[in-house]
Design an enzyme around this catalytic site. Sequence first.
Site, mmCIF file in Angstrom:
data_model
loop_
_atom_site.group_PDB
_atom_site.id
_atom_site.type_symbol
_atom_site.label_atom_id
_atom_site.label_comp_id
_atom_site.label_asym_id
_atom_site.label_seq_id
_atom_site.Cartn_x
_atom_site.Cartn_y
_atom_site.Cartn_z
ATOM 1 N N ASP A 223 85.607 -5.896 13.671
ATOM 2 C CA ASP A 223 85.211 -4.852 12.744
ATOM 3 C C ASP A 223 83.901 -5.166 12.029
ATOM 4 O O ASP A 223 83.649 -6.299 11.618
ATOM 5 C CB ASP A 223 86.333 -4.690 11.711
ATOM 6 C CG ASP A 223 86.025 -3.666 10.634
ATOM 7 O OD1 ASP A 223 86.018 -2.470 10.961
ATOM 8 O OD2 ASP A 223 85.795 -4.069 9.479
ATOM 9 N N GLU A 285 82.460 -3.685 17.031
ATOM 10 C CA GLU A 285 82.104 -2.448 16.345
ATOM 11 C C GLU A 285 80.728 -2.653 15.716
ATOM 12 O O GLU A 285 80.576 -3.457 14.794
ATOM 13 C CB GLU A 285 83.114 -2.091 15.262
ATOM 14 C CG GLU A 285 82.773 -0.753 14.593
ATOM 15 C CD GLU A 285 83.374 -0.580 13.210
ATOM 16 O OE1 GLU A 285 83.682 0.573 12.851
ATOM 17 O OE2 GLU A 285 83.501 -1.572 12.486
#
Length: 573
Positions: A223, A285
């Site tokens: 993330d 990401e």
Amino acid sequence: MNIILTLCAVLLSSNLGYCENNPEWWKTMSLYQIYPRSFKDSDGDGVGDLKGITSKLGHLVEANVDAFWLSPIYPSPMVDFGYDISDFVNIDETFGTMKDFEELVKAAHDVSIKVIMDFVPNHSSNKHEWFEKSVKSIEPYTNYYVWHKGKVLTNGTVMAPNNWVSVFGGPAWTWSEERKAYYLHQFAPEQPDLNYENEEVVNAMKDVLRFWLNKGVDGFRIDAVPHLCEDVRFLDEPLTGNPNPNDYGYTDKIYTKDQPRTYEIVKGWRKVLDEYQDQKVMMIEAYANMTMTMKYYIYGAHFPFNFALITDTNRDSKASDFKRLIDKWMVNMPVLGGTPNWVAGNHDKSRLVTRYGRQRAESVTMMTLLLPGIGVTYNGEEIGMEDTWISWEDTKDPQGCNAGKEGYEKASRDPARTPFQWDNTTSAGFSTNPKTWLPVNKNYLTLNLAAQKEGNTHNSYYKLYIRTSDLRKKPAFKFGSLTTRLLNNNVLSLTRRFSNSTFTQVIYVAVNFADKEETVDLSMLDDEPNELNVYYASSNSQHLIGNIDDIHALKIPASGSVICTNINTDKTR
């Protein structure tokens, strides 16, 4: 201009693993994102959980899913619904127990589905033991986070070190009265940033990876990676001209994103994954420009997510726009060590059907599944779920709450996070509880999985998803080349071609991006087919399924799409 991207010849002779004799499971996988709070509730508390996911693995098998990744399931105060983690190596009781997780991994592996964890390395919760000890300057945690004594004015007033702005709005610095210093948080104040200038932090987070790898997980979706490291000079960032100092767009992020050390940290994570005999996958990401995104391939990521279908197109985009974004990724991706991927939706963005409209969304789903490499599906988009209107009183997302009652509808991510619509029973079959953590979309009575499996298949988004995903098993999609071509100003064609000594397989996709019917000449396709068969089509083009009478004048309805095979050469049908 026509671009031919001959993957087959390159990949079969390289280390990319597309060769049939050297399969690497992730390179052509259908990857499914599960948002656990909203997938399936097994205990009636209105919140999804791990046992609920285990109970629905049959759905993933039927949908031809090869791997799923779980949004965070770690212990958390839920300020950012799991992305504020208070213990990186445990399970939040909301979702169940570690035993439930271990049973989910085993059950998934038993049906040949891989399990990917969501790794959140940029920050922890302010309730994490590390931060609580860091506030008190207890070693070795004193410098586990990014602390700064602030800027002292001539009158003795202490101010934030610089003008950095949080992604969620407002200053990226919060004062700790206890420590008498500011700490950095690129997201919510309850999400303090970890300090990757500290090797103890680097090693601690590597051990987190090892903990879950030892539990049998098959890799990680990582993330918010571009935010990982900051320029340690703590200089003011240049202003963009945005007049609102509390808006994330107020500054140009030259010191708080895409820093060189970030890529070195990623390289270190890859070394951890390579310690394991079975191949583990790392996906990044990264909402970044093309240059910064492609660097992740070079520094050891198996792939950075390709968000172009989310960020660069909308319902008004033209055929040329889609061709451009496809070609751009394929051309910029490293020839050796690069595997493409295509993402049409996730938990942070409005749902695919809401963004594109039903008909065009079907076409984008086809492309996501049939382009080379990895196709990514966000749970619910295989049945065409839509955004749910959420009242201010029901809003949970901090990004929406921080925007206030007047601005929450534009800022909130809740509309794309509502419960999965399994059937037309209580709470759409998601829960036995009529009160769920977010409201179920009122359209669940007709828009649900059960109805699409049992009802009129001509209008079934799920039927289209299944028929299209079935094709991913064919050599033309696992190993074939890609050709993109504009058949006219409004119609894009994709050709996937595979040949060996035994047979040749060619499959075509033609997508009409106009709001009117278009007539196209399929003889323009590279293989010059004389006869074509429409294998499947979008819901408004189903009447075309079967043999095409005149390939020189195929009429594709507005926003319609068709999948065709060359019946002379496709001997695998």
